[in-house]
Design an enzyme around this catalytic site. Sequence first.
Site, PDB file in Angstrom:
ATOM      1  N   ALA A  76      -6.004   8.885  35.146  1.00  0.00           N
ATOM      2  CA  ALA A  76      -5.600  10.377  35.343  1.00  0.00           C
ATOM      3  C   ALA A  76      -4.410  10.748  34.918  1.00  0.00           C
ATOM      4  O   ALA A  76      -3.365  11.008  35.591  1.00  0.00           O
ATOM      5  CB  ALA A  76      -5.809  10.735  36.840  1.00  0.00           C
ATOM      6  N   ASN A 133      -9.186  18.686  21.493  1.00  0.00           N
ATOM      7  CA  ASN A 133      -9.491  17.952  22.955  1.00  0.00           C
ATOM      8  C   ASN A 133     -10.128  19.274  23.873  1.00  0.00           C
ATOM      9  O   ASN A 133      -9.219  19.775  24.721  1.00  0.00           O
ATOM     10  CB  ASN A 133      -8.541  17.186  23.597  1.00  0.00           C
ATOM     11  CG  ASN A 133      -8.831  16.223  24.817  1.00  0.00           C
ATOM     12  OD1 ASN A 133      -9.989  16.613  25.284  1.00  0.00           O
ATOM     13  ND2 ASN A 133      -7.813  15.622  25.213  1.00  0.00           N
ATOM     14  N   CYS A 136     -10.736  17.049  28.566  1.00  0.00           N
ATOM     15  CA  CYS A 136     -10.202  16.087  29.218  1.00  0.00           C
ATOM     16  C   CYS A 136     -10.593  16.134  30.770  1.00  0.00           C
ATOM     17  O   CYS A 136     -10.426  17.329  31.313  1.00  0.00           O
ATOM     18  CB  CYS A 136      -8.649  16.240  29.041  1.00  0.00           C
ATOM     19  SG  CYS A 136      -7.716  15.045  30.117  1.00  0.00           S
ATOM     20  N   LYS A 171     -13.816  17.401  20.283  1.00  0.00           N
ATOM     21  CA  LYS A 171     -14.157  16.227  21.174  1.00  0.00           C
ATOM     22  C   LYS A 171     -14.764  16.446  22.109  1.00  0.00           C
ATOM     23  O   LYS A 171     -14.322  17.608  23.009  1.00  0.00           O
ATOM     24  CB  LYS A 171     -12.662  15.269  21.465  1.00  0.00           C
ATOM     25  CG  LYS A 171     -13.075  14.154  22.502  1.00  0.00           C
ATOM     26  CD  LYS A 171     -11.708  13.333  22.505  1.00  0.00           C
ATOM     27  CE  LYS A 171     -11.810  12.068  23.197  1.00  0.00           C
ATOM     28  NZ  LYS A 171     -10.654  11.205  23.315  1.00  0.00           N
ATOM     29  N   THR A 199     -14.173  10.466  28.536  1.00  0.00           N
ATOM     30  CA  THR A 199     -14.554   9.634  29.682  1.00  0.00           C
ATOM     31  C   THR A 199     -15.382  10.625  30.660  1.00  0.00           C
ATOM     32  O   THR A 199     -15.393  11.820  30.690  1.00  0.00           O
ATOM     33  CB  THR A 199     -13.003   9.621  30.504  1.00  0.00           C
ATOM     34  OG1 THR A 199     -12.486  10.702  30.738  1.00  0.00           O
ATOM     35  CG2 THR A 199     -12.241   8.516  29.684  1.00  0.00           C
TER      36      THR A 199
END
EC number: 1.3.-.-
Length: 310
Positions: A76, A133, A136, A171, A199
Amino acid sequence: MANKHATAAAIDLGRGLCLKSPVMLASGTVSYGEELCRLTDLSKIGGIVTKAISLEPRAGNPPQRIAETPSGMINAIGLANVGIDRFISDKVPFLQTLGTAIVVNIAGRSIDEYAEVVSRLDAVPGLDGYEINLSCPNVKGECMIMGVSPDATREIVTELRSITERHLMIKLTPNVTSISSIALAAEKAGADSVSLINTLVGMAIDWKARRPLLKNVTGGLSGPAIKPVALAKVWEVNNAVSIPIVGMGGIASFDDAMEFLVAGAGAVQIGTMNFVQPDIGEKIATAMEAFFGKPGAPSMEAFRGCLVTG
């Protein structure tokens, strides 16, 4: 700029992003290349994806922000980075010396922030593309909000496409009901490629202390443990879009990387294993070149997505 020298394993992802090898190193695992270049020859791989860059510097989440888990790790970090000004002045000159493709990972709190970062980077030479991104999982209320909605994804990609002629790689997060619908929205809005998976949301607990191992409580799970999920998502997206796919998630060997190509990826990114074996990208790139360079070997394009399911 990237070395465009043709090799047996070279791949052209479109709009100027030409890789000498399908092997890239994933954002967040190579920083800006300065430390890793002392341990491996980055010119031997296809490219690196920088640590996420935001408009302003960010300290990220408070520690503890990383923990080892079975067959992987959970983090994190919270998109800690130097900000756009220092990236351009302090990091880009070094990146320009590496002899490999440079893709800048970009994060933001709003479409306007993403657009401002892309607009400023577009005036900087020596960059080959942007990885946007939208996925996240460990920064509350930010980029993943856009990455879980086809409409929001379409809106931001449309805006960024109007700003830049450089390669746009989007992404994607696996933490959605339908990753293929997000990928299709990105394609229709003008994305040149998609990268997946980011992830998985995960958690680690010290049961004796009755506390989470991460200060943020949850974080992003990566490493070999997530490879089966990543392969399934790459295969799903390959059946939905026609733009190139950059696959990632748990790649720890040449065989792992080849599985992603068979599932439909045109290139791969190696992440967590860079911490374990800093030269793994170079080794896998060398093995891929040897495989595709053999007499009678299939071409990269013929090999991609050759999975037989019937």
